[in-house]
Design a protein around this motif. Sequence first.
Motif, mmCIF file in Angstrom:
data_model
loop_
_atom_site.group_PDB
_atom_site.id
_atom_site.type_symbol
_atom_site.label_atom_id
_atom_site.label_comp_id
_atom_site.label_asym_id
_atom_site.label_seq_id
_atom_site.Cartn_x
_atom_site.Cartn_y
_atom_site.Cartn_z
ATOM 1 N N PHE A 66 0.709 -1.128 -0.023
ATOM 2 C CA PHE A 66 -0.022 0.075 0.086
ATOM 3 C C PHE A 66 0.804 0.981 0.037
ATOM 4 N N PRO A 67 0.310 2.381 -0.571
ATOM 5 C CA PRO A 67 1.402 3.602 -0.544
ATOM 6 C C PRO A 67 1.836 3.988 0.795
ATOM 7 N N GLY A 68 3.068 4.484 0.717
ATOM 8 C CA GLY A 68 3.263 4.853 2.137
ATOM 9 C C GLY A 68 4.047 3.971 3.221
ATOM 10 N N ARG A 69 3.846 2.397 2.797
ATOM 11 C CA ARG A 69 4.285 1.288 3.836
ATOM 12 C C ARG A 69 5.432 0.653 3.008
ATOM 13 N N ARG A 70 6.141 0.201 4.007
ATOM 14 C CA ARG A 70 7.451 -0.771 3.412
ATOM 15 C C ARG A 70 7.180 -2.084 3.462
ATOM 16 N N ARG A 71 6.345 -2.702 4.310
ATOM 17 C CA ARG A 71 6.113 -4.166 4.170
ATOM 18 C C ARG A 71 4.953 -4.473 3.212
ATOM 19 N N GLU A 72 5.193 -5.854 2.950
ATOM 20 C CA GLU A 72 3.912 -6.244 2.195
ATOM 21 C C GLU A 72 2.866 -6.788 2.975
ATOM 22 N N CYS A 73 1.510 -6.383 2.406
ATOM 23 C CA CYS A 73 0.436 -6.818 3.169
ATOM 24 C C CYS A 73 -0.438 -7.751 2.363
ATOM 25 N N VAL A 74 -1.297 -8.493 2.982
ATOM 26 C CA VAL A 74 -2.353 -9.496 2.198
ATOM 27 C C VAL A 74 -3.240 -8.823 1.587
ATOM 28 N N LEU A 75 -3.395 -8.983 0.088
ATOM 29 C CA LEU A 75 -4.670 -8.826 -0.756
ATOM 30 C C LEU A 75 -5.303 -9.889 -1.136
ATOM 31 N N ARG A 76 -6.687 -9.960 -0.832
ATOM 32 C CA ARG A 76 -7.611 -11.130 -1.394
ATOM 33 C C ARG A 76 -8.568 -10.588 -2.465
ATOM 34 N N ARG A 77 -8.721 -11.538 -3.445
ATOM 35 C CA ARG A 77 -9.740 -11.364 -4.202
ATOM 36 C C ARG A 77 -11.265 -11.837 -3.506
ATOM 37 N N VAL A 78 -12.115 -10.953 -2.873
ATOM 38 C CA VAL A 78 -13.096 -11.693 -2.284
ATOM 39 C C VAL A 78 -14.567 -11.817 -3.135
ATOM 40 N N VAL A 79 -14.607 -11.258 -4.243
ATOM 41 C CA VAL A 79 -15.614 -11.340 -5.118
ATOM 42 C C VAL A 79 -15.146 -11.801 -6.475
ATOM 43 N N CYS A 80 -15.791 -12.663 -7.377
ATOM 44 C CA CYS A 80 -15.459 -12.709 -8.604
ATOM 45 C C CYS A 80 -16.657 -13.471 -9.212
ATOM 46 N N GLU A 81 -17.390 -12.535 -9.914
ATOM 47 C CA GLU A 81 -18.705 -12.890 -10.777
ATOM 48 C C GLU A 81 -18.483 -12.553 -12.045
#
Length: 206
Positions: free
Chosen positions: A51-66
């Motif tokens: 995310f902008p401004g952060r050094r570490r990676e975060c989890v991003l999930r695809r929560v909807v796929c229709e």
Amino acid sequence: MPQVRVYVSIPLPVEEVFGRLADGCGLAAWHSGVVSVRRVGSREEEYRYRFPGRRRECVLRRVVCEPPSRVSFEGQRMWTPLGWQMPRYDFRLWPWEGGGCRVEVGVRCVLGGAMVLLWPVVACGWRRDLPADAQALYERLTGAGEREAEAAVAGVGPVAGGGPAGGPSGAGPAGTARGQEAGPLPPASPRPSRSARRFRFPAPNG
């Protein structure tokens, strides 16, 4: 909680555009809320991103796929001394004139702690950046220039027009929301490079 939507008309089949948006690895090429992203193993619905401004990676999930009408990605809760923020990136698609498609590009942020008091700042940042993101998506998919991409983007606000008739946004056939005004888009300005993206909360503590 801050929620902003813009709409962009893309002269490509809705199935093709959906396929590009459903792959989270493509977000970093045009979305200001994603600096970098990579898939975790062979799982199609889970990614690591910055995310902008952060050094570490975060989890991003695809929560909807229709397919081929809706896809959403949700970032993990990110903490700062002021509280926390959890962003969600939503995309809705439907057929448009001449075989093209219309795309709703939306961002919704859930805030906690003292970050709730900063929601006008967070919302202002997204209102500034999301129209440029929609233009970048258009350019990325079509190879068109900035002026043509700017003309394809319409509506910026908490509830902007442009949805399908009778859809959740309350839009009529003309593509404007009943009882709502999207307001004029801000003047076009050059997009910052990926290494010089504007600061957006949260940044402290990685």
